[in-house]
Write a protein that holds these residues in place. Structure first.
Motif, PDB file in Angstrom:
ATOM      1  N   GLU A 215      -0.609  14.632  -1.514  1.00  9.30           N
ATOM      2  CA  GLU A 215      -0.049  13.697  -2.495  1.00  9.30           C
ATOM      3  C   GLU A 215       1.332  13.228  -2.047  1.00  9.30           C
ATOM      4  OE1 GLU A 215      -0.172  15.247  -6.420  1.00  9.30           O
ATOM      5  OE2 GLU A 215       0.585  13.398  -7.323  1.00  9.30           O
ATOM      6  N   PRO A 217       3.921   9.352  -2.354  1.00 11.86           N
ATOM      7  CA  PRO A 217       3.975   7.960  -2.833  1.00 11.86           C
ATOM      8  C   PRO A 217       3.543   6.964  -1.758  1.00 11.86           C
ATOM      9  CG  PRO A 217       6.079   9.099  -3.146  1.00 11.86           C
ATOM     10  CD  PRO A 217       5.229   9.991  -2.332  1.00 11.86           C
ATOM     11  N   THR A 218       3.625   7.371  -0.488  1.00 11.20           N
ATOM     12  CA  THR A 218       3.284   6.447   0.597  1.00 11.20           C
ATOM     13  C   THR A 218       1.814   6.518   0.982  1.00 11.20           C
ATOM     14  OG1 THR A 218       4.064   8.168   2.090  1.00 11.20           O
ATOM     15  CG2 THR A 218       5.562   6.353   1.650  1.00 11.20           C
ATOM     16  N   GLY A 219       1.043   7.332   0.271  1.00 13.84           N
ATOM     17  CA  GLY A 219      -0.360   7.484   0.634  1.00 13.84           C
ATOM     18  C   GLY A 219      -1.153   6.199   0.460  1.00 13.84           C
ATOM     19  N   GLU A 220      -2.213   6.080   1.208  1.00 12.20           N
ATOM     20  CA  GLU A 220      -3.018   4.862   1.161  1.00 12.20           C
ATOM     21  C   GLU A 220      -4.159   4.960   0.162  1.00 12.20           C
ATOM     22  OE1 GLU A 220      -3.668   2.727   5.009  1.00 12.20           O
ATOM     23  OE2 GLU A 220      -3.706   4.801   5.682  1.00 12.20           O
ATOM     24  N   ASP A 221      -4.533   6.177  -0.187  1.00 10.50           N
ATOM     25  CA  ASP A 221      -5.671   6.355  -1.079  1.00 10.50           C
ATOM     26  C   ASP A 221      -5.182   6.580  -2.497  1.00 10.50           C
ATOM     27  OD1 ASP A 221      -7.137   6.199   1.149  1.00 10.50           O
ATOM     28  OD2 ASP A 221      -7.682   8.307   1.270  1.00 10.50           O
ATOM     29  N   THR A 222      -5.760   5.845  -3.430  1.00  9.86           N
ATOM     30  CA  THR A 222      -5.432   6.127  -4.823  1.00  9.86           C
ATOM     31  C   THR A 222      -6.474   7.077  -5.360  1.00  9.86           C
ATOM     32  OG1 THR A 222      -6.242   3.876  -5.038  1.00  9.86           O
ATOM     33  CG2 THR A 222      -4.096   4.340  -5.951  1.00  9.86           C
ATOM     34  N   ASN A 234     -11.525  10.905  -6.778  1.00  8.99           N
ATOM     35  CA  ASN A 234     -11.494   9.501  -6.417  1.00  8.99           C
ATOM     36  C   ASN A 234     -11.908   8.690  -7.632  1.00  8.99           C
ATOM     37  OD1 ASN A 234     -10.677   8.840  -3.859  1.00  8.99           O
ATOM     38  ND2 ASN A 234     -12.615   9.477  -2.942  1.00  8.99           N
ATOM     39  N   ALA A 418      -2.778   7.742 -12.319  1.00  9.98           N
ATOM     40  CA  ALA A 418      -3.037   7.388 -10.926  1.00  9.98           C
ATOM     41  C   ALA A 418      -2.045   8.075 -10.000  1.00  9.98           C
ATOM     42  CB  ALA A 418      -2.944   5.874 -10.750  1.00  9.98           C
ATOM     43  N   ALA A 419      -2.534   8.558  -8.876  1.00  7.02           N
ATOM     44  CA  ALA A 419      -1.678   9.176  -7.862  1.00  7.02           C
ATOM     45  C   ALA A 419      -2.083   8.609  -6.513  1.00  7.02           C
ATOM     46  CB  ALA A 419      -1.841  10.695  -7.869  1.00  7.02           C
ATOM     47  N   ARG A 420      -1.197   8.762  -5.540  1.00  8.18           N
ATOM     48  CA  ARG A 420      -1.524   8.282  -4.195  1.00  8.18           C
ATOM     49  C   ARG A 420      -1.502   9.445  -3.228  1.00  8.18           C
ATOM     50  NH1 ARG A 420      -1.567   2.851  -3.963  1.00  8.18           N
ATOM     51  NH2 ARG A 420      -1.278   2.656  -1.729  1.00  8.18           N
TER      52      ARG A 420
END
Length: 583
Positions: A215, A217-222, A234, A418-420
């Motif tokens: 986890e 903030p810069t992750g590509e997957d929500t 997911n 929602a998280a990234r």
RNA sequence: CGGGGAGUAGCGCAGCUUGGUUAGCGCGCAUGCUUUGGGAGCAUGAGGCCGCGGGUUCGAAUCCCGCCUCCCCGACCA
């Protein structure tokens, strides 16, 4: 291990590289861990190589613990293997392709299911040989449309991929579970904050599959998490909690109303609230019917599908696609409406769909006893108080509505938000896709051949390095967890006296105790530079040999907490060794 | 593939609008002296295909045309 800064191949940068956006990219470049060689392609310099190997080492230990056996297969592969599984075509432009001097097609492996499958087919042929888990840690190549974020999403990257081979489904489940547990141990040891979410299987083909998402903030997957539990999933995999059914008795009668110029939910709600019906309507009281068509694999005919969902929610394309998989899905075009005159655009209701044998699936929130405002199947008319289970009975439910922040969590605890995340690991029960393609059988005890079943499991080793930095840094630099840090202790000698000699002596003694050490023995470099570099590099513990030496003390610093402590120079080696020993 | 931005010394940038000395600044690098607990000072110096190709001009980093590359957002994707 002892690294001397005076000779270490390292140059730190004061400024962020112009092409870097995310913290891991900036810090790994500034700290001299990596350098860009081409778009999405990076060189690992000495410190970076050590960190990468440390991560790989943790992965290796845990893979070996579950009985995995390490191999190394070529990255350069002939086309024919990928022909057999159709992936030469399916992988499309993401495949790096090349041609040898004879004109034969090759590729750089993006993943290695084919070769591993053939390897096992070539060596093993009896049920007694199974199960087996093979893995490798190796470069993978994918010609990403858009590499980005430095190490996080490259075109060449370091990856651990393992494959399990079992004689039956029960064995596959065991191998999968072994990997799942190994991955949990790996990411725990690496100090990552992560979530395990169930995933759709996508192009790999297969059934059960989970992703490990770090986890950030810069992750590509929500993905979505719950406020009340550690539920994570997911968006595609979120199952809507089904409300309790309501009694049908006592519900008001369904009535058709003339509702001129109300083709949208918004215009309809406005009209109803101005129509003097004695109650207030919201979009959530309406039942929106969305028409799509689906085509099952191998068929040429499209089938029309009606989807009923609360009017305040949009269809989420990804969830819809996942719900109808493996069928493909498309919106209806004008020709479809023309061919089916009972579909009155903007005023479609369940009646016409069910009367005309159109399959009609509803959102799980549409349970028996709920009443709805919905289309009356003729222009400018809607029906109010159409009750599910009385006035219409859907053919089933479908998870196609968008998931929103604040929706109840499927496990009943808390609400969703929602998280990234960064996908750092993925485990799949592949099943027999590859075994079928290559006809991999094992002779059973009855002397008859039995098709084996496989799992495939990946960890993005280089991506994990970046993910750790994303989760563990401050404005001065990196904060490595000890297990992956390039060293346990950074000994800094400052001053023009004997400090550097003493620093070197302490470094030698620490090394003799098995402590991994970097010593800053550079001459003529000011203390500020050395401190700044030490903080940028992010080794967890620092020993400063400086002005205190005159009174027999050195300074012990903790990189993460910033705590400082004066320690007599003749006990500091014991102290540091103890700190390292306790992890 | 769509949108936006950028290519000038190892790195970060200015100069371009309005063409004209020998292309400049910071960091880094080299040498010397000073300095040494928080990104030191002074002095001297090395380092440039101004992305590539063509054009305009007496003269192009600067203007025009074409091309290439890279970065960011989106689409796509593990």
């Amino acid at each position: 291990m002892l690294l001397r800064m005076s000779t270490l191949f390292l140059r730190t940068l004061r400024e962020d590289p112009a092409d870097a956006e995310v913290p891991s990219h900036k810090l790994l470049v500034r700290g001299g861990y990596v350098r860009r060689a081409a778009p999405g392609v990076y060189s690992w310099l000495p410190l970076g190589k050590i960190v990468l190997e440390n991560v790989a080492g943790v992965v290796r230990e845990e893979m070996n613990r579950i009985g995995g056996q390490e191999v190394l297969l070529p990255a350069l592969l002939p086309r024919e293997y990928y022909e057999a599984t159709n992936r030469w075509v399916e992988y499309g432009d993401n495949l790096f392709r090349l041609v040898d001097r004879k004109g034969a097609d090759y590729l750089l492996g993006p993943t290695h299911e084919e070769l591993f499958t053939l390897l096992v087919k070539g060596e093993y042929s009896s049920y007694k040989d199974f199960p087996v888990i093979l893995y490798q840690i190796q470069e993978k190549f994918r010609d990403e449309a858009r590499p980005r974020a430095g190490i996080l999403r490259g075109r060449e990257f370091h990856m651990k991929d393992s494959y399990s081979f079992d004689i039956d489904d029960e064995g596959l489940r065991r191998s999968y579970e072994l990997h799942r547990e190994a991955y949990i141990r790996i990411f725990d040891r690496l100090g990552l904050r992560y979530a395990i979410v169930s995933a759709t299987s996508g192009a790999m083909g297969g059934s059960a599959s989970e992703e490990f998402l770090a986890e950030t903030p810069t992750g590509e997957d929500t993905f979505v998490r719950s406020t009340g539990s550690d539920y994570a999933a997911n968006v595609e995999a979120v199952r809507t909690p089904v409300p309790a059914s309501l009694p049908i008795e006592g519900q008001p009668e369904a009535r058709v109303h003339h509702t001129p110029n109300t083709p949208t939910i918004e215009s309809l709600v406005d009209f109803l609230n101005g129509a003097g019906l004695g109650r207030t309507f919201t979009a959530a009281d309406t039942l929106k019917n969305v028409l799509v068509k689906i085509r099952r694999p191998g068929e040429t005919e499209w089938e029309i599908l009606g989807i009923g969902l609360p009017g305040d929610r949009e269809v989420d394309t990804k969830r819809l696609e996942a719900a109808v998989e493996p069928a493909e899905v498309a919106l209806l075009d004008e020709a479809d409406f023309a061919a089916n005159p009972f579909l009155v655009k903007g005023y479609i209701g369940p009646r016409a769909l069910l009367d005309n044998k159109v399959r009609y699936l509803v959102d799980p929130r549409v349970v028996p006893g709920t009443r709805w405002v919905t289309g009356a199947d003729r222009p400018d008319h809607h029906v109010v108080d159409l009750v599910c289970g009385r006035d219409f009975t859907p053919d089933g439910t479908i998870e196609a509505a968008e998931v929103r922040e604040g929706d109840p969590s499927p496990d009943g605890e808390g609400t969703l938000y929602a998280a990234r995340g960064i996908e750092i690991g993925h485990i799949f029960q592949l099943g027999r896709k590859y075994a079928d393609a290559f006809e991999v059988d094992a002779l059973g005890p009855d002397g008859k051949p039995k098709r084996i079943t496989m799992g495939s499991y990946g960890i993005g080793v280089s991506r994990v390095v970046a993910a750790i930095v994303e989760q563990s840094h401050d404005d001065k630099g990196i904060l490595w967890p000890r297990e992956v840090a390039p060293a346990d202790v950074h000994v800094v000698g400052t001053g023009k006296g004997e400090q550097i000699e003493v620093a070197l002596r302490l470094a030698g003694e620490l090394e003799a105790r098995g402590v991994r050490v970097i010593v800053d023995d550079r001459k003529g470099v000011s203390p500020g530079v050395k401190f700044t570099d030490a903080e940028l590099l992010g080794v967890p513990t620092a020993v400063i040999v400086g002005k205190g030496l005159a009174s027999g003390v050195v300074e012990l610093r903790d990189r993460a907490t910033g705590e400082r402590e004066e320690v007599p120079v003749d006990t500091v080696v014991d102290r540091v060794a103890a700190i390292v020993a306790e992890g």
